[in-house]
Design a protein around this motif. Structure first.
Motif, short mmCIF file in Angstrom:
data_model
loop_
_atom_site.label_atom_id
_atom_site.label_comp_id
_atom_site.label_asym_id
_atom_site.label_seq_id
_atom_site.Cartn_x
_atom_site.Cartn_y
_atom_site.Cartn_z
N LYS A 337 0.84 -1.21 0.00
CA LYS A 337 0.00 0.00 0.00
C LYS A 337 0.87 1.25 0.00
CE LYS A 337 -3.83 -2.18 2.51
NZ LYS A 337 -4.54 -2.23 3.83
N ARG A 341 1.31 4.46 -2.84
CA ARG A 341 1.13 5.87 -2.48
C ARG A 341 2.34 6.73 -2.84
NH1 ARG A 341 -0.51 3.50 2.78
NH2 ARG A 341 -2.78 3.25 2.79
N ARG A 344 1.94 9.75 -5.34
CA ARG A 344 1.22 10.85 -4.73
C ARG A 344 2.09 11.56 -3.69
NH1 ARG A 344 -4.13 9.09 -1.85
NH2 ARG A 344 -2.61 8.35 -0.31
#
Length: 363
Positions: A337, A341, A344
């Motif tokens: 996960k 990310r 971003r």
């Protein structure tokens, strides 16, 4: 062969409902089932296809309203997928091979064949081999010298069993399986680069060209009862002691088990699992496809690995592992996960840098 709904239910320990004297001779998916076939609608979503087929009877889940589904009869099981194990055995038409020893088979005079043994075309049975009662050796199989196979074994086409391998009862090997190939064992006259890297984790030291001398495999393979080996899988014999596969273990297609490995009972090794030499695996271990296991490590009881996991160190019992290098699955998912990310995060950091830079310039 045809069976009544009542006969099937009795054999499976399930409940028979409705016109239990209906006979079926095979199984089919709900949308494809004909009047003489048992539809396998074992979940509500599967039952949606019954209206597209012509089944009179179906195997259903506990609590299903079989009459509302337009059926004349039903078999109800509390665990339908488990019942499918017995049902599929009843309905299996087999390979269509003839009984007895085929004239083209080569069977050594010293081989011992139990009652009802079947030897297919062009099969070879070596000297001193012992085949238990009811064992079937398919076309073009090879069973080496002094091999022992227990009762009710089943070797599909092209299986190869090397010399001195010992196998228990109800063994199944799919086409192209090889049990008892030599281990991949070589040694150099001086310490090799690979040995140095194992110690230094990167530095080979002075690099020299070296020849590799073969270490012969003097051990064999010992396999328990109720073991299955998939198509084109290979199990290497041990260097001195036997490679061991515990009872009840199931091995999928294209699996490699290296020399001296010890696999416990009731393990599942899925497709393309690769196991280096001298690995010890506990009981009830499940390794998903493409799991790789480094040499000389231990994997404890009830360990589960996700697909493409690479085990490079010992794994305590009960762990669920994922990734390369493998860590516990929940931690690996958090790492994944985080990776998703990153893009971003980089954008956010760039925006912050721009904001700070503009603020500094304005002062």
């Amino acid at each position: 062969m045809a069976y009544t709904i009542e006969q099937i239910a009795a054999a499976l320990g399930a409940d028979a409902l409705g016109a239990v004297d209906i006979e079926v001779d095979s199984v089919a998916e709900p949308a494809d089932a004909g009047p003489a076939q048992l539809a396998l609608a074992m979940k509500p979503e599967y039952a949606e296809g019954l209206s597209q087929g012509n089944a009179r009877a179906a195997m259903l889940w506990q609590g299903a309203d079989w009459q509302a589904l337009g059926l004349e009869a039903a078999i109800i099981s509390p665990r339908p997928r488990f019942a499918l194990s017995g049902l599929s055995a009843m309905m299996d038409p087999g390979q269509g091979w003839s009984d007895g020893v085929h004239p083209s088979a080569v069977v050594d005079d010293t081989a011992e064949l139990g009652e009802g043994v079947v030897i297919g075309p062009l099969a070879v049975i070596g000297k001193g081999a012992k085949l238990g009662a009811g064992t079937v050796v398919g076309p073009q199989c090879f069973v080496g010298s002094d091999v022992t196979i227990g009762a009710q074994g089943f070797l599909r086409e092209g299986v190869r069993i090397g010399a001195r391998v010992c196998i228990g009862d109800r063994f199944i090997a799919q086409p192209g399986a090889v049990v008892g190939s030599d281990g991949f064992s070589y040694v150099t006259p001086e310490e090799s680069g690979a040995e140095k890297v194992r110690q230094t984790l990167g530095d080979q030291g002075e690099i020299k060209a070296q020849k590799h001398a073969r270490i012969h495999s003097l051990g064999a393979v010992s396999i328990g009862d109720d073991v299955e080996v998939g198509a084109n899988s290979t199990i290497d014999r041990g260097t001195v002691r036997d490679t061991v596969i515990g009872s009840g273990t199931k091995i999928d297609n294209l699996v490699h088990i290296g020399h001296n490995c010890v696999i416990g009972t009731d393990c599942l090794l899925c497709g393309q699992v690769g196991m280096a030499g001298s690995v010890k695996v506990g009981n009830n271990v499940i390794m998903a496809g493409q799991t790789g296991v480094a040499d000389n490590i231990f994997v404890g009881d009830n360990v589960i690995t996700g697909g493409a996991t690479k085990l490079m160190s010992n794994v305590p019992k009960g762990r669920v592992m994922l990734g390369y290098p493998a860590i516990q699955m929940d931690a690996q998912m958090e790492v994944y996960k985080g990776l998703r990310r990153l893009k971003r995060l980089f954008k956010d950091v760039a925006d912050l840098k721009k904001t700070v830079s503009n603020h500094s310039q304005s002062e």
